[in-house]
Design an enzyme around this catalytic site. Structure first.
Site, PDB file in Angstrom:
ATOM      1  N   GLY A  78      35.236 -39.263 -36.524  1.00  7.35           N
ATOM      2  CA  GLY A  78      34.014 -40.037 -36.349  1.00  7.35           C
ATOM      3  C   GLY A  78      33.673 -40.816 -37.600  1.00  7.35           C
ATOM      4  O   GLY A  78      34.273 -40.622 -38.662  1.00  7.35           O
ATOM      5  N   PRO A  79      32.711 -41.701 -37.518  1.00  2.00           N
ATOM      6  CA  PRO A  79      32.322 -42.514 -38.678  1.00  2.00           C
ATOM      7  C   PRO A  79      31.677 -41.660 -39.762  1.00  2.00           C
ATOM      8  O   PRO A  79      31.281 -40.514 -39.522  1.00  2.00           O
ATOM      9  CB  PRO A  79      31.334 -43.529 -38.091  1.00  2.00           C
ATOM     10  CG  PRO A  79      30.825 -42.896 -36.842  1.00  2.00           C
ATOM     11  CD  PRO A  79      31.931 -42.046 -36.309  1.00  2.00           C
ATOM     12  N   GLY A 138      29.071 -39.932 -42.240  1.00  2.00           N
ATOM     13  CA  GLY A 138      27.658 -39.584 -42.190  1.00  2.00           C
ATOM     14  C   GLY A 138      27.151 -39.035 -40.879  1.00  2.00           C
ATOM     15  O   GLY A 138      25.939 -38.904 -40.697  1.00  2.00           O
ATOM     16  N   LYS A 191      30.334 -34.347 -39.788  1.00  2.00           N
ATOM     17  CA  LYS A 191      31.594 -33.653 -39.513  1.00  2.00           C
ATOM     18  C   LYS A 191      31.762 -32.427 -40.404  1.00  2.00           C
ATOM     19  O   LYS A 191      32.093 -31.335 -39.923  1.00  2.00           O
ATOM     20  CB  LYS A 191      32.772 -34.618 -39.701  1.00  2.00           C
ATOM     21  CG  LYS A 191      32.738 -35.830 -38.799  1.00  2.00           C
ATOM     22  CD  LYS A 191      33.975 -36.683 -38.958  1.00  2.00           C
ATOM     23  CE  LYS A 191      34.050 -37.328 -40.328  1.00  2.00           C
ATOM     24  NZ  LYS A 191      32.966 -38.284 -40.582  1.00  2.00           N
ATOM     25  N   THR A 192      31.525 -32.605 -41.692  1.00  2.00           N
ATOM     26  CA  THR A 192      31.705 -31.489 -42.625  1.00  2.00           C
ATOM     27  C   THR A 192      30.709 -30.373 -42.366  1.00  2.00           C
ATOM     28  O   THR A 192      31.055 -29.181 -42.368  1.00  2.00           O
ATOM     29  CB  THR A 192      31.579 -31.996 -44.072  1.00  2.00           C
ATOM     30  OG1 THR A 192      32.524 -33.049 -44.280  1.00  2.00           O
ATOM     31  CG2 THR A 192      31.843 -30.878 -45.060  1.00  2.00           C
ATOM     32  N   SER A 226      39.309 -56.454 -27.013  1.00  2.00           N
ATOM     33  CA  SER A 226      38.152 -56.179 -26.160  1.00  2.00           C
ATOM     34  C   SER A 226      37.181 -57.342 -26.045  1.00  2.00           C
ATOM     35  O   SER A 226      36.210 -57.248 -25.296  1.00  2.00           O
ATOM     36  CB  SER A 226      37.405 -54.955 -26.691  1.00  2.00           C
ATOM     37  OG  SER A 226      36.924 -55.190 -27.995  1.00  2.00           O
ATOM     38  N   LYS A 254      30.184 -48.357 -28.539  1.00  2.00           N
ATOM     39  CA  LYS A 254      29.677 -49.676 -28.149  1.00  2.00           C
ATOM     40  C   LYS A 254      28.344 -49.569 -27.408  1.00  2.00           C
ATOM     41  O   LYS A 254      27.451 -50.400 -27.618  1.00  2.00           O
ATOM     42  CB  LYS A 254      30.715 -50.386 -27.272  1.00  2.00           C
ATOM     43  CG  LYS A 254      31.992 -50.748 -28.023  1.00  2.00           C
ATOM     44  CD  LYS A 254      33.032 -51.372 -27.104  1.00  2.00           C
ATOM     45  CE  LYS A 254      34.291 -51.739 -27.888  1.00  2.00           C
ATOM     46  NZ  LYS A 254      35.341 -52.327 -27.015  1.00  2.00           N
TER      47      LYS A 254
END
Length: 823
Positions: free
Chosen positions: A398-399, A401, A404-405, A723, A766
């Site tokens: 994922g992006p 921030g 994830k951590t 896309s 999106k």
């Protein structure tokens, strides 16, 4: 300095000393101190400047000079001057530079005439001479003759002193010299010899000798030399001697303290060694080597080991027994045993397989991310039914921030396991994963084994952060080394290069994090179960800020809600104007900036009342908004269409602009740093629209003799991907038919030459970007309907979504009114 051609200095004559020079002798009249040159001492003598210390009369001293001008001068005086006399004068500067360029102003005016008693030249050209100081002189004039300094001098006599005071001071000096012998044996023979030969009727000579026996500075010694009054000279020398004695006493005191300390340390060392020997004889204590060996054997008895590991440890202990503790191999072997016996072989923490507890921990630390939480809880639920957690490898993509951590840490807490994290970003050495071989100096195990030893259990949660940023170099490929670590079929007998014995990693739960899956090698990605994390919408960011970020920021700034309060509209303004990224990292930075400024104001006394942050005063703390909605893009106009894009940092919206240029240089012109795939999509859209122009209500000659220019802002941002195909085609039709796209509409989908709409990726990102930009209607490919159904209801709420399979359906949705008749 006098002119070299001045011949007055070359003929004997009586020269009156300058008044200022005469008055400089401590108030002694010139008539009493200056005398005519003695018969045995010439009034014109060669001068030898000395930068160290002055020479005193009555003392014999040796000098040795290397081959050069000074040596030549001494040889010339000894050979050519009948009296063999040379004048020693102290330079005013301690480092005068080139002695051959000194002038009269660079010298003190009082010096000593010395007679050369013996001179000898060595084979290497240096000169050794023995001289005796004869008389004090006053330098009247000095010139250079044949490159040598020659001075006209007037010899001065001591002002004799008599009486009990002079005798008492002379006796005090003698007593001080005798005491100095005790502290400084270096001068003992010289002082004793002088005291035996000295005539006590010459106190001035005693003072001169005593000055030479001290460590007085060159200025202090010159002051004694210039003092002609014997009584005052004795006072000065007595002061110098007392200072010398005090200095020697202090030196002896410091030396004695150091010696006492060293002696005490040596005594303590010897006593300890004796005590150790006695205890060993009585069996009360063992040596260090024996203790270490027994400690390793005790650890070995407690460990649950495989046969190979147990044999290796036993062999290493036997090897350690025969090594000397002073051998380099001894420390290498001891370090190896420390690692082997320090690992938690067969030691596992008990798993807490409680789904409800896990849900509570995840909800406590993270807001939203329901699909991710659901997948993690499914993992815990399966482990509960099986009764154990098999070693699994999860990959959170994922992006930045989005948490994830912190999710990995929450998983470890939910399972009741130890947690260890290390970053793979920029790692370029395979040995970082699998360790160095023991043949290298300073070798250590790899990061995985280090993590196991640090946490103390063989089943921790190990987070491999930034796995998509692993590098490669001539030292190896860490990503390839991870294949064995992350393969459940192989890591049950993972063999670190340093340990060189198998260690079971099958019970370890590995959680990797990445921003992009594209840079992760295929075989490595195939071993991991991917869980994708998308960005947050504004409502989720608001909830995260109110629940987690604001309390954390206030605590760091030593504030409380009574002193600083963020209103909900202010938080929304910060999110929309300063933190539009997919995660919440920039949002936390913005909140921290506000809190720091308020804390600084309170610390300075500028702010005293509670601060309430509202949309009206956000700019006072954070400056002008970073993100501004372009009002021109919000106005409907033909040829402008909003598309949806995916980036490594989350989803975003982009606009496609199209205009017609009358002259035809090329059929179509593209700008905006479009990648190869996106450029191909544009050409496909152009070909499809021009081929079916009449069916789309476009004039036949619209594309003839004209260039269509397509631009995708912002121009500095590279863009690529298929896309935007239907977005490009819609922009062309909107331009050619002069029809505007409805407000609040966005679309994404790949287009073929025949008008088919193909599926694209990143649907969730999106859709989140569409919600963030207040889009109301979205057009998606029919094949992405399943992806849209997996998006949480909270994200889909308020959106009207149309799924299409053919571009004709897109035209019907975008341009519901019939097209004008084609010309």
């Amino acid at each position: 300095m006098a002119n070299e051609n001045d011949s007055s200095i070359l003929h004997p004559e009586i020269v009156e000393a300058p008044r200022e020079a005469a008055d400089d002798h401590r108030g002694t009249p010139a008539a009493e101190t200056l005398v005519l040159a003695a018969k045995e001492l010439p009034d014109r003598i060669h001068l030898l400047p000395t930068p160290s210390k002055p020479v005193f009369p009555g003392l014999v001293f040796p000098i040795m000079v290397p081959q050069g001008p000074v040596g030549d001068l001494l040889k010339a005086v000894a050979a050519e001057v009948p009296e063999r006399v040379v004048g020693f004068v102290l330079t005013r500067q301690e480092e005068p530079g080139d002695l051959e360029k000194l002038e009269q102003a660079d010298l003190y005016l009082v010096g000593t005439a010395a007679r050369i008693l013996r001179l000898q030249e060595t084979p290497d050209g240096s000169v050794q001479a023995l001289l005796r100081g004869e008389r004090r002189f006053h330098l009247l004039k000095a010139v250079r003759r044949d490159g040598r300094l020659v001075g006209q001098v007037a010899y001065v006599e001591d002002v004799a002193g008599a009486g009990d005071a002079v005798r008492a001071m002379a006796q005090a000096i003698v007593a001080s010299l005798r005491e100095l012998i005790k502290h400084n044996p270096l001068f003992s023979e010289e002082i004793k010899s002088f005291l035996v030969r000295t005539d006590w009727g010459e106190p001035g000579r005693l003072a001169d000798f005593a000055t030479q026996m001290t460590s007085a500075t060159r200025e202090e010694a010159q002051d004694v030399l210039e003092c002609l009054d014997v009584r005052r000279r004795l006072e000065k020398v007595l002061f110098l001697l007392r200072k010398e004695l005090d200095l020697n006493q202090l030196k002896e005191k410091i030396t004695h303290q150091i010696e006492e300390k060293i002696t005490a340390q040596q005594r303590e060392f010897f006593l300890r060694e004796q005590l150790k020997a006695i205890k060993q004889e009585l069996g009360l204590e063992k040596d260090e080597k024996t203790e270490e060996i027994e400690r390793y054997e005790a650890r070995l008895a407690e460990l649950t080991l495989g046969e190979e590991a147990r044999t290796r440890i036993r062999e290493e202990i036997d090897r350690l027994k025969v090594l000397s503790p002073q051998s380099p191999e001894y420390s290498v072997s001891r370090t190896y045993l420390d690692w082997l016996t320090g690992l938690p072989w067969g030691k596992y923490s008990e798993d807490v397989l409680d789904v409800a507890r896990g849900r509570g921990i995840l909800d406590r630390d993270h807001y939203g991310l329901e699909d991710v939480k659901k997948r993690i809880l499914e993992f815990i639920g399966v482990a509960k039914l099986r009764g154990r957690v098999e070693g699994s490898i999860l990959c959170l993509i994922g992006p930045p921030g989005v948490g994830k951590t912190s999710l990995g840490r929450a998983v470890a807490e939910a399972l009741g396991r130890q947690f260890y994290r290390f970053s793979l970003g920029g790692m370029r050495d395979e040995a970082e994963i699998k360790g160095h071989r023991r043949t290298y100096i300073g070798a250590l195990p790899g990061k995985v084994i280090q993590a196991i030893k640090t946490v103390g259990t063989a089943n921790p949660v190990i987070m491999l952060d930034e796995i998509d940023k692993v590098g490669a170099s001539y030292q190896g490929d860490p990503a390839s080394a991870l294949l064995e670590v992350l393969d459940p079929e192989q890591n049950c007998s993972f063999r670190d290069h340093y340990l060189d014995v198998p260690f079971d990693l099958s019970k370890v739960l590995f959680i990797a994090t990445a921003n992009l899956p594209d840079t992760i090698p295929g075989p490595l990605l195939d071993r991991m179960e991917v869980i994708r994390l998308s960005g947050y919408i504004v409502e989720e960011k608001l909830a995260i800020a109110e629940r987690h970020l604001v309390p954390r920021v206030l605590e760091r700034a030593a504030l409380n809600p009574e002193l600083l309060h963020f209103t909900t509209p202010a938080l929304r303004a910060i999110i929309e104007g300063y933190a539009r990224e997919a995660g919440v990292r920039n949002l936390e930075k913005a909140l921290s900036s506000v809190a720091r400024k308020v804390a600084a104001g309170r610390a300075e006394g500028i702010v005293s009342d509670p601060v309430v942050v509202t949309p009206a005063n956000v700019a006072e703390y954070l400056g002008k908004p970073v993100f501004l909605d372009d009002p021109l893009m919000k106005r409907r106009r033909a040829g402008v269409v909003m598309g949806l894009a995916w980036t490594p940092f989350g989803g975003s919206t982009l606009y496609v602009e199209a205009i017609r240029v009358p002259r035809r240089e090329h059929p179509i012109k593209l700008t905006g740093q479009l990648g190869e795939v996106m450029a191909e999509s544009t050409h496909i859209a152009y070909s499809m629209v021009t081929a079916g122009a009449e069916s789309f209500g476009i004039a036949k000659d619209f594309f003839q003799d004209a260039t269509v220019h397509l631009h995708v802002p912002a121009g500095a941002t590279p863009k690529d991907g298929p896309s935007a195909g239907i977005t490009m085609a819609t922009a062309l039709i909107s331009l050619a038919s002069n029809r505007k796209v409805p407000a609040g509409m966005a679309m994404t989908g790949e287009l073929t030459l025949t008008g088919r709409v193909l599926p694209v990726g990143g649907i969730k990102e999106k859709i989140i970007a569409a919600r963030r930009s207040k889009v109301r209607t979205v057009i998606l490919p029919k094949a992405n309907e399943r992806d849209f159904a997996e998006i949480p209801e909270a994200v889909r709420r308020g959106l009207t979504v149309h799924f299409v399979e053919d571009f004709r359906e897109v035209c019907e949705l975008v341009f519901p009114s019939p097209a004008p008749a084609a010309r």
